[in-house]
Design an enzyme around this catalytic site. Sequence first.
Site, PDB file in Angstrom:
ATOM      1  N   CYS A  79       0.816  -1.214   0.000  1.00  0.00           N
ATOM      2  CA  CYS A  79       0.000   0.000   0.000  1.00  0.00           C
ATOM      3  C   CYS A  79       0.856   1.272   0.000  1.00  0.00           C
ATOM      4  O   CYS A  79       1.448   1.605  -1.015  1.00  0.00           O
ATOM      5  CB  CYS A  79      -0.982  -0.038   1.172  1.00  0.00           C
ATOM      6  N   HIS A 167      -3.909  -5.232   0.689  1.00  0.00           N
ATOM      7  CA  HIS A 167      -3.374  -5.643   1.996  1.00  0.00           C
ATOM      8  C   HIS A 167      -3.438  -7.166   2.150  1.00  0.00           C
ATOM      9  O   HIS A 167      -4.498  -7.699   2.472  1.00  0.00           O
ATOM     10  CB  HIS A 167      -4.178  -4.980   3.115  1.00  0.00           C
ATOM     11  N   GLU A 169      -2.323  -8.906   4.490  1.00  0.00           N
ATOM     12  CA  GLU A 169      -2.405  -9.279   5.903  1.00  0.00           C
ATOM     13  C   GLU A 169      -3.841  -9.333   6.421  1.00  0.00           C
ATOM     14  O   GLU A 169      -4.110  -9.900   7.471  1.00  0.00           O
ATOM     15  CB  GLU A 169      -1.583  -8.292   6.757  1.00  0.00           C
ATOM     16  N   SER A 221      -0.434 -13.236  38.374  1.00  0.00           N
ATOM     17  CA  SER A 221      -1.789 -12.688  38.498  1.00  0.00           C
ATOM     18  C   SER A 221      -2.863 -13.760  38.356  1.00  0.00           C
ATOM     19  O   SER A 221      -4.032 -13.500  38.574  1.00  0.00           O
ATOM     20  CB  SER A 221      -2.007 -11.648  37.404  1.00  0.00           C
ATOM     21  N   GLY A 222      -2.442 -14.974  37.951  1.00  0.00           N
ATOM     22  CA  GLY A 222      -3.434 -15.994  37.621  1.00  0.00           C
ATOM     23  C   GLY A 222      -3.754 -15.965  36.139  1.00  0.00           C
ATOM     24  O   GLY A 222      -4.419 -16.852  35.621  1.00  0.00           O
ATOM     25  N   GLY A 223      -3.287 -14.953  35.432  1.00  0.00           N
ATOM     26  CA  GLY A 223      -3.548 -14.837  33.998  1.00  0.00           C
ATOM     27  C   GLY A 223      -2.510 -15.578  33.169  1.00  0.00           C
ATOM     28  O   GLY A 223      -1.523 -16.102  33.690  1.00  0.00           O
ATOM     29  N   VAL A 224      -2.753 -15.606  31.862  1.00  0.00           N
ATOM     30  CA  VAL A 224      -1.926 -16.396  30.955  1.00  0.00           C
ATOM     31  C   VAL A 224      -0.495 -15.844  30.871  1.00  0.00           C
ATOM     32  O   VAL A 224       0.479 -16.605  30.987  1.00  0.00           O
ATOM     33  CB  VAL A 224      -2.545 -16.396  29.533  1.00  0.00           C
ATOM     34  N   ASP A 225      -0.354 -14.531  30.678  1.00  0.00           N
ATOM     35  CA  ASP A 225       0.971 -13.974  30.396  1.00  0.00           C
ATOM     36  C   ASP A 225       1.952 -14.178  31.554  1.00  0.00           C
ATOM     37  O   ASP A 225       3.066 -14.648  31.347  1.00  0.00           O
ATOM     38  CB  ASP A 225       0.874 -12.474  30.069  1.00  0.00           C
ATOM     39  N   SER A 226       1.526 -13.808  32.756  1.00  0.00           N
ATOM     40  CA  SER A 226       2.472 -13.934  33.868  1.00  0.00           C
ATOM     41  C   SER A 226       2.784 -15.400  34.144  1.00  0.00           C
ATOM     42  O   SER A 226       3.905 -15.749  34.521  1.00  0.00           O
ATOM     43  CB  SER A 226       1.942 -13.232  35.125  1.00  0.00           C
ATOM     44  N   THR A 227       1.809 -16.282  33.898  1.00  0.00           N
ATOM     45  CA  THR A 227       2.053 -17.702  34.149  1.00  0.00           C
ATOM     46  C   THR A 227       3.084 -18.254  33.162  1.00  0.00           C
ATOM     47  O   THR A 227       4.027 -18.953  33.549  1.00  0.00           O
ATOM     48  CB  THR A 227       0.732 -18.506  34.020  1.00  0.00           C
TER      49      THR A 227
END
Length: 509
Positions: A79, A167, A169, A221-227
Amino acid sequence: MQNNVLILDFGSQYTQLIARRVRELNIYCEIHPYNHLPDDLSEFKAAILSGSPFSVRSEQAPHPDLSNIRGKIPVLAVCYGAQYLAHFGGGKVAPSNTREFGRANLSYIKDDESFFEGIAAGSQVWMSHSDTIQELPEGAVRLASTDDVKNAAYKLKGETTYGIQFHPEVYHSVDGKQLLENFLVNIAEVPQTWTPDNFVDMTVQNLKEQIGDGKVVLGLSGGVDSTVAAVLLNKAIGDNLYCIFVNNGLLRKHEFESVLKQYEGMGLNVKGVDSSARFLDALAGIDDPEEKRKTIGRVFIEVFDDEAHEVKDVDWLGQGTIYPDVIESVSVKGPSATIKSHHNVGGLPDFMKLKVVEPLNMLFKDEVRRVGASMGIDAELLGRHPFPGPGLAIRILGDITAEKVRILQEVDDIFIGGLKKWGLYDKVWQAGAILLPVNSVGVMGDERTYEKVVALRAVESTDGMTADWVHLPYEFLQKTSNDIINKVKGVNRVVYDISSKPPATIEWE
Ligand code: XMP
């Protein structure tokens, strides 16, 4: 990092999508602002120039220096990128007469071009531009057209440089992935070695070298990222990773105990800190949403700092920052790239004076899940809905008391438990219950009641930026409403939130 693709960002809303599509081909790529090229370009095997909100004819439009890229590695210009190369290469870019936004079809594709291998005339593409390339630079070869766009794709003379007006993508470009594969794999010969297993091996090795015998503290935190960040660090440095999991008293019912047990079962060196009372005391009487957030943030830092000081000679702070947080904090709009402060990036309080280690800062959310799965993290944990840091505090409208938290935990537990039982949980991006600051009249048996109203919210989304309410089955809503009113003392009315974002938001506060 070897075998890398450089994505040069001119500020398009789709730049992140390009990166995701490249990663889906198991190819590693990095986004850099067009005006802040990395010094060492030797590791890059190909470059992709992104779109831009600017017209190449505008004075503020990006004018990248491409002398270290063009002719040295294969380039795909999308583009704005394609218009830029055409306009400043001797061609002509002008405002288009016809509408060039939305779906279009490639009516012409040049024969025998590896760039278009496996893509047939008629293929649908996504257009989004108001300028058009009227004339190509001298010697450039037209590779494709649509009915309205003569120069939909071209190749420059004497270099492996391609320009496309559409595009690839965006999913509406149905052969977009094929085109990216043709360019990156067949033409640029970039190896497809970016897999979760490789990422884990490479990251663990790097973390070992980076941290050595050092100690890391990390807030779970119990969340995905920190785990996932914790499990990677644990693989690299074992018990020198000190995880701290704080109960702020605003988590879901039994969440603190069950998640803590899960963490321990995963072999993490984790300390659970129950600070519920400290948070609730600090929140007493506060009903303003931002004030709640600030208070919770402040108390969290105090608790975390107290706990981090318990670990002797700690050097590092581990964080679960992911790639979108990093990209968001880099702006391409100014004359030079400016780093904005962002709540997750480098977000450590000054007084902690720790170096930051962020093993996921190159991953998108779905890649974090794939990496988590490849390390054997429980699918249920990886599939968890997002949950806000301030927890139930921003789902209790008005001031917060222990009794209100208890009521909302019960309601939320019935709602979320029901979604799981009915096989609906994984179809929903995020769900939760909200305790409203109003009482309504009801009747139970022969008694008149005057009790709380709760709202249920379930949304579909891909990134939380926009969201739509989920059409949950009436039978499910009926059963859930009955269960809540029968089982949760203090609630006599349940409503379902049918607002989308925008104009509403996902949370009510
Ligand atoms: P909104 O309400 O802005 O939410 O549509 C978008 C996403 O962000 C989450 N959210 C937060 N997460 N701290 C967080 O960690 C917060 O203060 C916060 N506010 C909203 C929300 O749950 C949704 O996933």
